[in-house]
Design an enzyme around this catalytic site. Structure first.
Site, PDB file in Angstrom:
ATOM      1  N   GLU A 204      -0.478   5.738  11.569  1.00  0.00           N
ATOM      2  CA  GLU A 204       0.964   6.395  11.146  1.00  0.00           C
ATOM      3  C   GLU A 204       0.626   7.898  11.236  1.00  0.00           C
ATOM      4  OE1 GLU A 204       4.356   5.909   7.716  1.00  0.00           O
ATOM      5  OE2 GLU A 204       1.951   6.192   6.818  1.00  0.00           O
ATOM      6  N   ALA A 345      -4.266   7.467   1.363  1.00  0.00           N
ATOM      7  CA  ALA A 345      -4.285   6.047   1.452  1.00  0.00           C
ATOM      8  C   ALA A 345      -3.312   5.690   2.621  1.00  0.00           C
ATOM      9  CB  ALA A 345      -4.157   5.233   0.482  1.00  0.00           C
ATOM     10  N   MET A 346      -3.636   4.478   3.362  1.00  0.00           N
ATOM     11  CA  MET A 346      -2.653   3.948   4.451  1.00  0.00           C
ATOM     12  C   MET A 346      -2.441   2.708   4.240  1.00  0.00           C
ATOM     13  SD  MET A 346      -0.643   4.582   6.835  1.00  0.00           S
ATOM     14  CE  MET A 346       0.214   3.220   7.701  1.00  0.00           C
ATOM     15  N   ASN A 348      -1.448  -0.167   5.896  1.00  0.00           N
ATOM     16  CA  ASN A 348      -1.764  -0.873   7.021  1.00  0.00           C
ATOM     17  C   ASN A 348      -1.408  -2.448   6.321  1.00  0.00           C
ATOM     18  OD1 ASN A 348      -2.823   1.117   8.700  1.00  0.00           O
ATOM     19  ND2 ASN A 348      -4.445   0.971   7.325  1.00  0.00           N
ATOM     20  N   GLU A 381       0.358   1.906  -2.651  1.00  0.00           N
ATOM     21  CA  GLU A 381       0.042   1.109  -1.088  1.00  0.00           C
ATOM     22  C   GLU A 381       0.600  -0.086  -1.223  1.00  0.00           C
ATOM     23  OE1 GLU A 381      -0.434   3.080   1.224  1.00  0.00           O
ATOM     24  OE2 GLU A 381      -0.581   4.948  -0.093  1.00  0.00           O
TER      25      GLU A 381
END
Length: 929
Positions: A204, A345-346, A348, A381
């Site tokens: 992203e 954080a991401m 996914n 998240e």
């Protein structure tokens, strides 16, 4: 993050170059006046031809690279439906090889296929027309790159017809870069001190194209089969569960994962490394009876530190399945601690990645504040697994739908799991104020723009919270369930959300919310009392500069007033809404003695009371008539209004002087934030003034110092623990002699983890020299607890001697400090008044190194600029900053630079306007001799 290519199409579009047909016709035909009639006829004819040709070219997919001046999008001649991807990373050469086969629907006749790449070399490209039912394929006769647009165009000899299906087979290579984007490498030391690497992804917003050629836009969804060929001793992870693992030549293994749901490219993820995990499963009670396997992965030896995050995730996944009315759609949820990670954080899908400090927690050695950070980040998240992944924004200008909602519902989940944390009041103090502070700048922007910052996250969440409070949380969540069900596995826009909420509530939500998402800024409500039973409320845009032109004050926001009265007849006033510039309200009998706007601070605005009314509210706070969030809001508004010039700083000081008996942690967080801002801006004022402000700070916390001390009983209430830590820090900064003595008597091993940061600061700020500096540096180098490592790194920034400041600055750019962690070095150096100017000079002297290292990590680069520039408060500093950047290409960091300069201007104006006012208040109250 912000999307690439904004506005670039216009620069290359001759039909948008600024010339009109009239200007062209004058240049071409002015010399033929004598043949005017004949040429006029020809000119009109050819003009029409040109317009018609231009129109059809703009419709043809090869030319249609952008649908507006704001979006750079790919041609629409083909669309992917499925990717079959195989990657072979090499953790020694830091490269990878890849193959992919993409199933395509052909929308228009074409010989050329254009897709996104960045730092990828396509070695071969073959195309098969599946509609012909043959095994023949054609190889590309041309492979052309456009580095500016980050695309590759593949041209084939034979045309694909509209309506056919095709398969595109590519072979490519790429780099495992060290920029924390795309498919990249992350380094760490194992328990034996050996440097090791893992490979991970961060896509992203637009970095999937760094890992594989793709249609890298959020609305172009497809399914994915992913295979990783990796050394046999390493762990391989991706979004889905492993369906096969077989030996491969060269001591490797081939790991194949299940097919994903239809999803956007930016949510794809894969990781290869020497990892271990802890695991649990949800009950499945609210997930259609299907338990979800949850694992937290970390580098070997650190996996047990993931237990807190694991427990939170199990509770939150069940809660969200219930709240959203849709089961979590994947069979597993992995969460991974990444040693090098730019953001927090991401999300996914099914493989969430985190900064180590956002997921790993040692209950015996970690600072307690990280417990709350981890709980919130995990909740945020996991919210994205539905809001963002299951339903994805249609384009990046609807980013706030993802981030604003995940922020709001993340707090909702933490409040459910940890009700004793009073998390919503903490939101009022933290996220709410961050959003409002940034949105008070002239360089701010509306919520609905493709920018990752406090506006999209925190103002977005604040607006959602305001709307939820107005229509009712149950109705709001019912609208969310309607929205998610209607758009699952698809894309949506802000208007789609408003439509669902309108249908559920029976109120035209879009009509009054548009001003909040599409217009920059927010209002300040000025309250006057024209008579003994009437108040006048007038709204205008709030700016930190305080200077408002007519052009900047044209919006009339829809504002739920939330009026709280000191009488029983509160309901009618609690639901009143301001929709015009101003309104007169007659209060019920007996209500004039006590009233307050924005009860519980659910509205996105500030309130400017008369000095007399503000003093009365201060007395009411002292008597316990205001709840915690209202006390926080009162202090925050008074502080912000003083900065902007709506009110005198002396009024703010008098208000917080009423809080000497305050015992709530969150209120003290806000008081500390505001008084710290004041002391920071006054940092170069005459020493008696500066010391007078510290004396006032000491007075404010003196009762709590005596009450709380520095011992931490076991099983103590979390907020009391946090209050003690904060009070120790405030007292230390204000040079409380008890705490100076305490820090000299104790070595690091005797210090509770919660107060180590405060002690490092106090020791170095109060005469600590080389020995103390080296002791903190030793802690940084030797501790294995990640949060204690960054605490020590920040602490080094409080050195007072020039030689130690120089060492701290040089250390921040050394190989011992991870690229992602420079922000901790800079935050201490910025806060320290003795090192602030040295920091800015260091950045100027090392600009080329800093630019080359951080310019690809826009959030870190923006923070580097902010920390090094925005704490000054003089016209000379403004000129110095402007002069330094005058010959630099600032397009990649223009917004943080503009914001920093504006903050310096605000500081400068505040100091010039109120320095005499503050001096007089300090003298009148006995803090200045």
């Amino acid at each position: 993050f912000s999307p690439l290519f904004i506005g670039q199409f216009n620069q290359h579009n001759p039909l948008r170059s600024g010339y009109t047909f009239d200007e062209v016709s004058f240049a071409v035909f002015s010399h033929t006046i004598q043949k005017e009639n004949r040429f006029r006829t020809r000119f009109i004819f050819y003009s029409i031809v040109v317009v018609v040709i231009a129109y059809f070219l703009s419709q043809y997919p090869f030319f249609k690279m952008a649908d507006t001046g704001k979006r750079q999008v790919l041609p629409t001649n083909v669309r992917p439906t499925h990717y079959d991807l195989t990657f072979t990373p090499d953790l020694k050469s830091f490269t990878f090889e890849g193959t992919e086969t993409v199933s395509l629907d052909v929308k228009q006749n074409t010989k050329t296929i254009t897709l996104n790449v960045n730092e990828i070399q396509v070695k071969s490209a073959k195309l098969s027309n599946l509609s012909l039912k043959t095994n023949q394929s054609q190889s590309a006769i041309d492979i052309s790159y456009d580095n500016q647009k980050q695309t590759v165009s593949l041209t084939f000899p034979e045309e694909l017809p509209t309506g056919s299906k095709a398969a595109l087979h590519l072979e490519f290579t790429g780099i495992l870069n060290d920029q924390m984007c795309g498919f990249y490498r992350s380094s760490y030391e194992d328990k034996s001190g050996n440097t090791k690497y893992l490979a991970t992804t961060q896509f992203e917003a637009t970095d999937a194209r760094r890992a594989f050629p793709s249609w890298d836009e959020p609305a172009i969804k497809a399914t994915f089969d992913i295979t990783l060929i990796v050394p046999s001793e390493l762990t391989a992870l991706s979004n889905m569960n492993v369906i096969s693992e077989n030996p491969h030549e060269g001591g490797k293994k081939c790991v194949k994962f299940a097919t994903t749901p239809i999803m956007s490219t930016y949510l794809i993820a894969f990781i290869v490394g020497d990892l271990a995990y802890v695991e649990t499963s949800t009950t499945g009670l609210h997930n259609g009876g299907k338990p979800i396997l949850i694992r937290v992965y970390a580098t070997k030896g650190n996996e047990q530190l993931g237990q807190l995050a694991l427990n939170v995730a199990a509770d939150v996944l069940e809660y969200f399945a219930e709240v959203f009315g849709i089961p979590y759609p994947l069979p597993k949820c992995d969460m991974v601690a990444i040693p090098d990670f730019e953001a927090g954080a991401m999300e996914n899908w099914g493989l969430i990645t985190y900064r180590t400090t956002a997921i790993l927690f040692d209950p015996k050695a970690s600072d307690a504040k990280f417990k709350q950070r981890i709980a919130y980040t995990v909740s945020h998240e996991l919210a994205h697994q539905w809001f963002g992944n299951l339903v994805t924004m249609e384009w990046w200008d609807h980013l706030w739908l993802n981030e604003g909602f995940a922020t709001w519902v993340g707090y909702l989940a933490v409040d459910k799991i940890f009700p004793d944390w009073d998390i919503w009041t903490q939101f009022v103090m933290e996220g709410f104020q961050r959003g409002l502070q940034l949105d008070a700048l002239k360089s701010s922007h509306p919520i609905e723009v493709p920018i990752f910052d406090a506006i999209s996250y925190y103002k977005g969440a604040s607006v959602i919270r305001m709307l939820s409070n107005f229509i009712g949380e149950n109705v709001f969540l019912a609208g969310i369930r309607r929205y998610l069900k209607r758009h699952e596995y698809s894309n949506a826009s802000t208007d789609d959300l408003w439509k669902a909420l309108t249908e559920e509530s029976g109120i035209d939500v879009g009509q009054f919310m548009t001003g909040w998402t599409k217009v920059v800024g927010y209002p300040v409500l000025t309250v006057t009392e024209p008579s003994h039973d009437t108040i006048n409320i007038c709204q205008s845009r709030f700016l930190s500069t305080g200077k408002l032109s007519a052009d900047e004050d044209t919006t009339h926001w829809w504002v739920p007033l939330g009026i709280k009265l000191g009488t029983s007849s509160n309901d009618d006033f609690g639901s009143k809404v301001l929709t015009t510039k101003e309104i007169d309200l007659k209060l019920p009998a007996g209500a004039f003695e006590f009233y307050k706007l924005n009860s519980r601070v659910t509205g996105v605005f500030r309130v400017n009371y008369t000095p007399e009314r503000l003093a009365k509210l201060g007395h009411a706070a002292k008597k316990g008539l205001l709840d915690t969030s209202d006390r926080v809001g009162l202090v925050a508004d008074a502080g912000a209004l003083a900065v902007s010039g709506y009110a005198k700083t002396s009024g703010f000081l008098s208000l917080i002087n009423e809080f000497d008996n305050e015992d709530k942690y969150i209120v003290w967080m806000e008081i500390n934030s505001r008084i710290t801002d004041l002391i920071s801006v006054w940092y170069e004022q005459p020493e008696p003034i500066y010391q007078g402000l510290l004396a006032f700070q000491r007075h404010l916390v003196s009762k709590l110092v005596a009450k709380l001390g520095w011992e931490y009983p076991e099983n103590e209430d979390y907020l009391i623990t946090m209050l003690r830590t904060l009070v120790i820090k405030i007292a230390g900064r204000a040079k409380n002699p008890e705490f100076e003595l305490f820090t000299k008597k104790n070595d690091d091993s005797a210090l509770h983890p919660n107060i180590r940061g405060a002690v490092y600061e106090i020791v170095l700020s109060n005469g600590g020299g080389v020995n103390e500096f080296d002791a903190i540096l030793k802690i940084y180098r030797e501790t294995s607890i990640v949060d204690q490592k960054i605490t020590a790194l920040t602490g080094l920034g409080f050195a007072q001697q020039e030689d130690l400041i120089k060492r701290a600055l040089e250390f921040s750019l050394s190989n011992e400090v991870k690229t992602q962690d420079i922000i901790y070095s800079l935050s201490g150096l910025q806060f320290n008044r003795k090192s602030r100017r040295a920091l800015w000079n260091f950045v100027k002297e090392n600009w080329e190194i800093i630019y080359n290292r951080y310019s690809k990590s826009l959030s870190l680069f923006g923070l580097t600029i902010k920390y090094s520039t925005d704490s000054f408060s003089s016209e000379a500093d403004i000129k110095d900053i402007e002069d330094f950047f005058s010959n630099k290409d600032t397009k990649d960091f223009l917004r943080p630079l503009q914001q920093s300069l504006e903050n310096v201007r605000v500081n400068t104006a505040w100091l010039a306007r109120d320095k005499k006012d503050v001096e007089e208040w300090l003298r009148a109250n006995g803090y200045l001799q």
